[in-house]
Scaffold this motif. Structure first.
Motif, PDB file in Angstrom:
ATOM      1  N   PRO A  81       0.729  -1.173  -0.253  1.00 24.89           N
ATOM      2  CA  PRO A  81       0.134   0.006  -0.045  1.00 24.89           C
ATOM      3  C   PRO A  81       0.851   1.291  -0.078  1.00 24.89           C
ATOM      4  O   PRO A  81       0.537   2.136  -0.614  1.00 24.89           O
ATOM      5  CB  PRO A  81      -0.694   0.064   1.324  1.00 24.89           C
TER       6      PRO A  81
ATOM      7  N   ARG B 285       0.724   4.109  -2.924  1.00 26.22           N
ATOM      8  CA  ARG B 285       0.191   5.439  -2.536  1.00 26.22           C
ATOM      9  C   ARG B 285       1.430   6.423  -3.096  1.00 26.22           C
ATOM     10  O   ARG B 285       1.024   7.468  -3.535  1.00 26.22           O
ATOM     11  CB  ARG B 285       0.200   5.558  -0.905  1.00 26.22           C
TER      12      ARG B 285
ATOM     13  N   GLU C 281       0.749   9.399  -5.548  1.00 23.64           N
ATOM     14  CA  GLU C 281       0.837  10.567  -5.354  1.00 23.64           C
ATOM     15  C   GLU C 281       1.958  11.418  -6.547  1.00 23.64           C
ATOM     16  O   GLU C 281       1.727  12.450  -6.949  1.00 23.64           O
ATOM     17  CB  GLU C 281       1.764  10.979  -4.194  1.00 23.64           C
TER      18      GLU C 281
END
Length: 112
Positions: A74, A78, A82
């Motif tokens: 994760p 992430r 971004e």
């Protein structure tokens, strides 16, 4: 160079104004008013746009690798998202800036 108050409004406000690929310290868009595409600030903006596009291509390649890795966790996903979001924002800003500098098409109804 002018500073607009709405950071979400990246439309070019009028002819002769170029949306620059950077923002003010407060996060507001910057515009350059010049007829000289070879001016110092125009060249700096061109260089920054080119760098942003190179970074975007690298982020895309990294994102494709992460998406192909079924073990990506994760945090990796992430961070990748971004980076991809930032790169997409840069690409959209560049497209808006370049689109705002295109000549307006002739009005087909003006002759008829």
């Amino acid at each position: 160079m002018t500073d607009q108050s709405d950071p979400d409004d990246t439309r070019c406000p009028g002819p002769g104004l170029r949306l620059l690929p950077w923002v003010t310290p407060a996060g507001n868009p910057c515009y350059l008013s010049t007829d000289d595409s070879g001016s110092y600030l125009s060249r700096k903006a061109d260089e920054m746009e080119a760098e942003q596009m190179r970074e975007g291509a690298a982020v895309l390649a990294d994102a494709e690798e992460v998406l192909d890795d079924p073990t990506a966790g994760p945090l990796t996903l992430r961070v990748t998202l971004e980076q991809a979001t930032r790169a997409l924002g840069d690409a959209l800003r560049i497209a808006t800036s370049r689109g705002g500098r295109l000549p307006l098409p002739d009005d087909p109804d003006a002759d008829g």
